[in-house]
Design a protein around this motif. Sequence first.
Motif, PDB file in Angstrom:
ATOM      1  N   PHE A   2       2.263   5.255  -2.952  1.00  0.00           N
ATOM      2  CA  PHE A   2       1.472   4.053  -3.182  1.00  0.00           C
ATOM      3  C   PHE A   2       1.422   3.214  -1.908  1.00  0.00           C
ATOM      4  CE2 PHE A   2       0.790  -0.280  -4.740  1.00  0.00           C
ATOM      5  CZ  PHE A   2      -0.315  -0.078  -5.550  1.00  0.00           C
ATOM      6  N   ASP A   3       0.232   2.684  -1.602  1.00  0.00           N
ATOM      7  CA  ASP A   3       0.094   1.917  -0.367  1.00  0.00           C
ATOM      8  C   ASP A   3      -1.075   0.937  -0.520  1.00  0.00           C
ATOM      9  OD1 ASP A   3       0.617   1.101   2.187  1.00  0.00           O
ATOM     10  OD2 ASP A   3      -0.522   2.693   3.158  1.00  0.00           O
ATOM     11  N   PHE A   4      -1.129  -0.028   0.423  1.00  0.00           N
ATOM     12  CA  PHE A   4      -2.236  -0.973   0.492  1.00  0.00           C
ATOM     13  C   PHE A   4      -2.980  -0.769   1.809  1.00  0.00           C
ATOM     14  CE2 PHE A   4       0.629  -3.061  -2.477  1.00  0.00           C
ATOM     15  CZ  PHE A   4      -0.242  -3.474  -3.475  1.00  0.00           C
ATOM     16  N   ALA A   5      -4.312  -0.637   1.718  1.00  0.00           N
ATOM     17  CA  ALA A   5      -5.105  -0.427   2.932  1.00  0.00           C
ATOM     18  C   ALA A   5      -5.204  -1.707   3.758  1.00  0.00           C
ATOM     19  CB  ALA A   5      -6.502   0.075   2.562  1.00  0.00           C
ATOM     20  N   TRP A   6      -5.291  -2.849   3.087  1.00  0.00           N
ATOM     21  CA  TRP A   6      -5.418  -4.135   3.775  1.00  0.00           C
ATOM     22  C   TRP A   6      -4.285  -5.073   3.339  1.00  0.00           C
ATOM     23  CZ3 TRP A   6     -11.288  -4.761   2.371  1.00  0.00           C
ATOM     24  CH2 TRP A   6     -12.034  -3.835   3.094  1.00  0.00           C
ATOM     25  N   PRO A   7      -3.058  -4.793   3.719  1.00  0.00           N
ATOM     26  CA  PRO A   7      -1.935  -5.645   3.250  1.00  0.00           C
ATOM     27  C   PRO A   7      -2.025  -7.081   3.750  1.00  0.00           C
ATOM     28  CG  PRO A   7      -1.202  -4.123   4.964  1.00  0.00           C
ATOM     29  CD  PRO A   7      -2.588  -3.707   4.590  1.00  0.00           C
ATOM     30  N   GLN A  78      -3.954   1.840  -3.011  1.00  0.00           N
ATOM     31  CA  GLN A  78      -4.378   3.240  -2.944  1.00  0.00           C
ATOM     32  C   GLN A  78      -3.216   4.151  -3.316  1.00  0.00           C
ATOM     33  OE1 GLN A  78      -5.449   3.532   1.194  1.00  0.00           O
ATOM     34  NE2 GLN A  78      -7.576   2.923   0.824  1.00  0.00           N
ATOM     35  N   TRP A  79      -3.583   5.303  -3.839  1.00  0.00           N
ATOM     36  CA  TRP A  79      -2.600   6.357  -4.046  1.00  0.00           C
ATOM     37  C   TRP A  79      -2.892   7.464  -3.024  1.00  0.00           C
ATOM     38  CZ3 TRP A  79       1.934   6.951  -6.223  1.00  0.00           C
ATOM     39  CH2 TRP A  79       2.464   8.225  -6.307  1.00  0.00           C
ATOM     40  N   LEU A  80      -1.922   7.716  -2.140  1.00  0.00           N
ATOM     41  CA  LEU A  80      -2.094   8.704  -1.079  1.00  0.00           C
ATOM     42  C   LEU A  80      -1.479  10.025  -1.512  1.00  0.00           C
ATOM     43  CD1 LEU A  80      -1.179   6.493   2.020  1.00  0.00           C
ATOM     44  CD2 LEU A  80      -3.418   6.886   0.988  1.00  0.00           C
ATOM     45  N   LEU A 305      -7.451   2.319  -6.081  1.00  0.00           N
ATOM     46  CA  LEU A 305      -6.960   1.771  -7.343  1.00  0.00           C
ATOM     47  C   LEU A 305      -7.337   0.310  -7.547  1.00  0.00           C
ATOM     48  CD1 LEU A 305      -3.354   3.298  -7.214  1.00  0.00           C
ATOM     49  CD2 LEU A 305      -5.361   4.245  -8.351  1.00  0.00           C
ATOM     50  N   PHE A 306      -8.144  -0.264  -6.657  1.00  0.00           N
ATOM     51  CA  PHE A 306      -8.448  -1.697  -6.736  1.00  0.00           C
ATOM     52  C   PHE A 306      -9.171  -2.081  -8.019  1.00  0.00           C
ATOM     53  CE2 PHE A 306     -12.306   0.082  -4.993  1.00  0.00           C
ATOM     54  CZ  PHE A 306     -13.309  -0.656  -5.609  1.00  0.00           C
ATOM     55  N   ILE A 307      -9.835  -1.111  -8.643  1.00  0.00           N
ATOM     56  CA  ILE A 307     -10.620  -1.432  -9.827  1.00  0.00           C
ATOM     57  C   ILE A 307      -9.744  -1.908 -10.979  1.00  0.00           C
ATOM     58  CG2 ILE A 307     -10.561   0.931 -10.719  1.00  0.00           C
ATOM     59  CD1 ILE A 307     -13.449   0.489 -11.665  1.00  0.00           C
TER      60      ILE A 307
END
Length: 328
Positions: A2-7, A78-80, A305-307
């Motif tokens: 699990f990660d964030f593209a724009w933290p 996001q899920w990588l 996963l933002f939705i």
Amino acid sequence: MFDFAWPWMFTSLVLPWLFRRFLPPATAINQGILFAPFISAYQEKPATALNRFQLHSLRNWGVFVCWILLVIAAARPQWLGKETELPETGRNLILAVDVSGSMEIADMGDGQPNRMEVVKQVAGDFIQRREGDRISLILFGSEAYLQTPLTFDHTTVANLLQDTVIGIAGRETAIGDAIGMAIKHLKHLQHASEDAVLVLLTDGANNAGHVQPRKAAELAAQQGLRIYTIGVGGAPREIQSFLGMRMINPASDLDEETLRMIADLTGGRYFRATDRDTLQEIYNQLDKLEPTLKNSRVVRPTTELFIWPLGLGLMISFLLALRWWRTD
């Protein structure tokens, strides 16, 4: 993972506090716009101080949760997936194979199948060795057809070559049209002419099509397309006849002069294959003349996963607005 593209979007969490801290509060308007004395008869009993406090607290917490969810959505969770290594093409390799009627002659050695079957065996192995290259397959007879566009899927190209039927493109030989088809395919692709190579295999002479081999070779040279030509057909040999021993040439229809001309004009080379072993050696030489470039890059499949936080935040905000409208 699990990660964030724009933290960095999480820095906006403090914006409501900053607005409340530094901006002046809005001026309340207590005066009614329309005076209707009879409306008091239909009004509900005023809410107690405790009810007003609970309602105000619920609204504040609801708005706070909505804001957190919207900021999480803006940070693009996001899920990588697992890391995957993808090859990067070093060159574009086009194989043009003659499927005219003469390819059914079985003269590529004792006990060997016809010319087409030998080509399938040797060229199929060559395709699988070209790791890192994009490969395309052109079949030509009386006409030239693009069987597969440039692709990294070497297995599919090899399978389509194995499924090729003699005469599928006609019984004659259109060498010029095959080269023209390669040029046309490359022209539609961005930067496709860089390190582009055409390996043209035939057992005859140009006797069909709309483009002459010399003209096609000149156009290929202008586009920077190198052409390696391979002439296939059995070597001359003696056979017993009623009149004694006589010499025959199974590849008498092969136009070696034209194939050499095509290779010379484009910076390639002409090869002559008389049996399976020599054809195998030719493809081995091509591996050395045009070695594969095994560059690669590592990528991870990404699922946005933002939705989910966005949808939940909008749902809560809708419920708050509905509650607010009903109470006010």
